[in-house]
Design a protein around this motif. Structure first.
Motif, short mmCIF file in Angstrom:
data_model
loop_
_atom_site.label_atom_id
_atom_site.label_comp_id
_atom_site.label_asym_id
_atom_site.label_seq_id
_atom_site.Cartn_x
_atom_site.Cartn_y
_atom_site.Cartn_z
N MET A 1 -7.82 -28.21 13.59
CA MET A 1 -7.99 -27.54 12.21
C MET A 1 -7.18 -26.33 12.20
SD MET A 1 -11.91 -28.58 10.65
CE MET A 1 -12.53 -27.75 11.93
N ALA A 2 -6.61 -25.44 11.24
CA ALA A 2 -6.08 -24.46 11.34
C ALA A 2 -7.07 -23.33 10.74
CB ALA A 2 -4.91 -24.56 10.45
N LYS A 3 -7.48 -22.34 11.95
CA LYS A 3 -8.07 -21.15 11.03
C LYS A 3 -7.31 -19.97 10.92
CE LYS A 3 -12.23 -20.42 12.62
NZ LYS A 3 -13.62 -20.27 13.67
N ILE A 4 -7.21 -19.36 9.75
CA ILE A 4 -6.39 -18.17 9.44
C ILE A 4 -7.05 -17.12 9.11
CG2 ILE A 4 -4.60 -17.37 8.24
CD1 ILE A 4 -3.57 -20.33 7.76
N ALA A 5 -6.99 -16.03 9.85
CA ALA A 5 -7.85 -14.68 9.26
C ALA A 5 -6.78 -13.77 8.50
CB ALA A 5 -8.30 -13.88 10.53
N VAL A 6 -7.20 -13.30 7.21
CA VAL A 6 -6.22 -12.51 6.54
C VAL A 6 -7.03 -11.21 6.18
CG1 VAL A 6 -5.00 -12.45 4.58
CG2 VAL A 6 -5.52 -14.80 5.41
N PHE A 7 -6.53 -10.20 6.27
CA PHE A 7 -7.19 -8.90 6.09
C PHE A 7 -6.25 -7.84 5.41
CE2 PHE A 7 -5.58 -7.57 10.20
CZ PHE A 7 -5.40 -6.20 10.36
N ASP A 8 -6.57 -6.83 4.81
CA ASP A 8 -6.17 -5.57 4.36
C ASP A 8 -7.36 -4.62 3.91
OD1 ASP A 8 -5.18 -5.35 1.28
OD2 ASP A 8 -6.76 -6.61 1.78
N SER A 9 -6.64 -3.71 3.41
CA SER A 9 -7.97 -2.75 2.90
C SER A 9 -8.90 -3.05 1.54
CB SER A 9 -7.26 -1.18 2.64
OG SER A 9 -6.37 -1.24 1.61
N GLY A 10 -8.56 -4.14 1.33
CA GLY A 10 -9.26 -4.62 0.03
C GLY A 10 -8.91 -5.94 -0.71
N LEU A 11 -8.65 -5.83 -1.96
CA LEU A 11 -8.25 -7.12 -2.93
C LEU A 11 -6.93 -7.39 -2.42
CD1 LEU A 11 -9.58 -5.90 -6.24
CD2 LEU A 11 -10.43 -7.64 -4.73
N GLY A 12 -6.05 -6.83 -1.88
CA GLY A 12 -4.60 -7.36 -1.55
C GLY A 12 -4.54 -8.41 -0.97
N SER A 13 -5.31 -8.87 -0.06
CA SER A 13 -5.13 -10.11 0.74
C SER A 13 -5.21 -11.17 -0.03
CB SER A 13 -6.35 -10.31 1.77
OG SER A 13 -6.48 -9.24 2.81
N LEU A 14 -6.16 -11.26 -1.27
CA LEU A 14 -6.21 -12.32 -2.14
C LEU A 14 -4.85 -13.00 -2.53
CD1 LEU A 14 -9.28 -11.15 -4.22
CD2 LEU A 14 -9.29 -13.31 -2.52
#
Length: 254
Positions: A1-14
């Motif tokens: 299974m692939a696990k991906i972490a996505v981050f930035d300073s707020g809503l942008g990641s969506l």
């Protein structure tokens, strides 16, 4: 299974998460580091410290296969092409193909616009000299998204959009603009209504394809999304509810 972490300073990641889920099945951890919002007004040293700390935190807590730094600001200011880290940069080559006037705007945060990284990035892309590149500070537009005004105050948003872009689009005849902050994708429809003859190019699908290439043999059976914030949980939950995301929000300290 692939696990991906996505981050930035707020809503942008969506905006990036949406494209990932369109292209593949994966277990996604979304971290909105609102405690450090905005990235766009910080120095290179501050950004470097924040990003290093956050990548280490996500690595230790979730051991993802891929970590997406879903913000153009650190992607341009730092060298993030390391190991499992995927960055997000302005889709300049795509903009070049689309532009007829040969005048391209890079709409980004103040830190990105003023960074040496952006100068180097434009040089690396070997854009012909016949093209003119305009660096446009879109920090006010990023604020429209993170504040939630894009959801309930379209009239005000239109005013800020026109104030930020009229001079470039009307006076300079720019016909293609890269949305070089992942927050800006939330304004794409408003931008297209205001400037129907301008092509607004986002990096989402290019990033998703890059990720798919890395994990194509490790896809999950279904999409899942776990959400964390370093900010106010209730405030963030209210924003997400307004855009149709009802997931539980967890607190995560950096």
């Amino acid at each position: 299974m692939a696990k991906i972490a996505v981050f930035d300073s707020g809503l942008g990641s969506l905006s990036i998460i949406k494209e990932i889920q369109k292209n593949m099945k994966a277990d996604i951890v979304y971290f909105a580091d609102q405690k450090n919002y905005p990235y766009g007004n910080k120095s290179q040293a501050q950004i470097a410290s924040i990003i290093k700390k956050t990548i280490n935190l996500l690595e230790e807590k979730f051991t993802p296969d891929i970590i997406v730094v879903a913000s153009n600001t650190p992607s341009l200011m730092l060298n993030l092409q390391i190991g499992k880290v995927v960055d997000v940069k302005p889709p300049l080559k795509l903009a070049q193909k689309k532009s007829k006037s040969k005048k391209i705007g890079i709409l980004a945060t103040k830190a990105s616009v003023n960074s040496k990284g952006l100068v180097n990035y434009v040089t690396e892309n070997n854009i012909p000299k016949s093209y003119e590149i305009f660096k446009i500070d879109g920090s006010n537009l990023v604020d429209l998204v993170e504040s939630g005004k894009f959801l309930n105050n379209k009239k005000y948003c239109k005013k800020i959009i026109k104030k930020s872009l009229d001079d470039y689009i009307i006076t300079e005849n720019i016909d293609t603009i890269t949305l070089s902050s992942t927050h800006l994708l939330f304004l794409k429809k408003l931008l297209e209504i205001e400037y129907p003859k301008v092509e607004f190019v986002d990096p989402g699908s290019l990033v998703a394809k890059k990720i798919l290439h890395k994990i194509k043999n490790k896809q999950s059976k279904r999409n899942s999304l776990k959400i964390f914030t370093s900010g106010d949980i209730i405030n963030f939950k209210n924003k997400l509810n307004k855009i149709g995301i009802k997931n539980k929000i967890n607190y995560l300290s950096t």
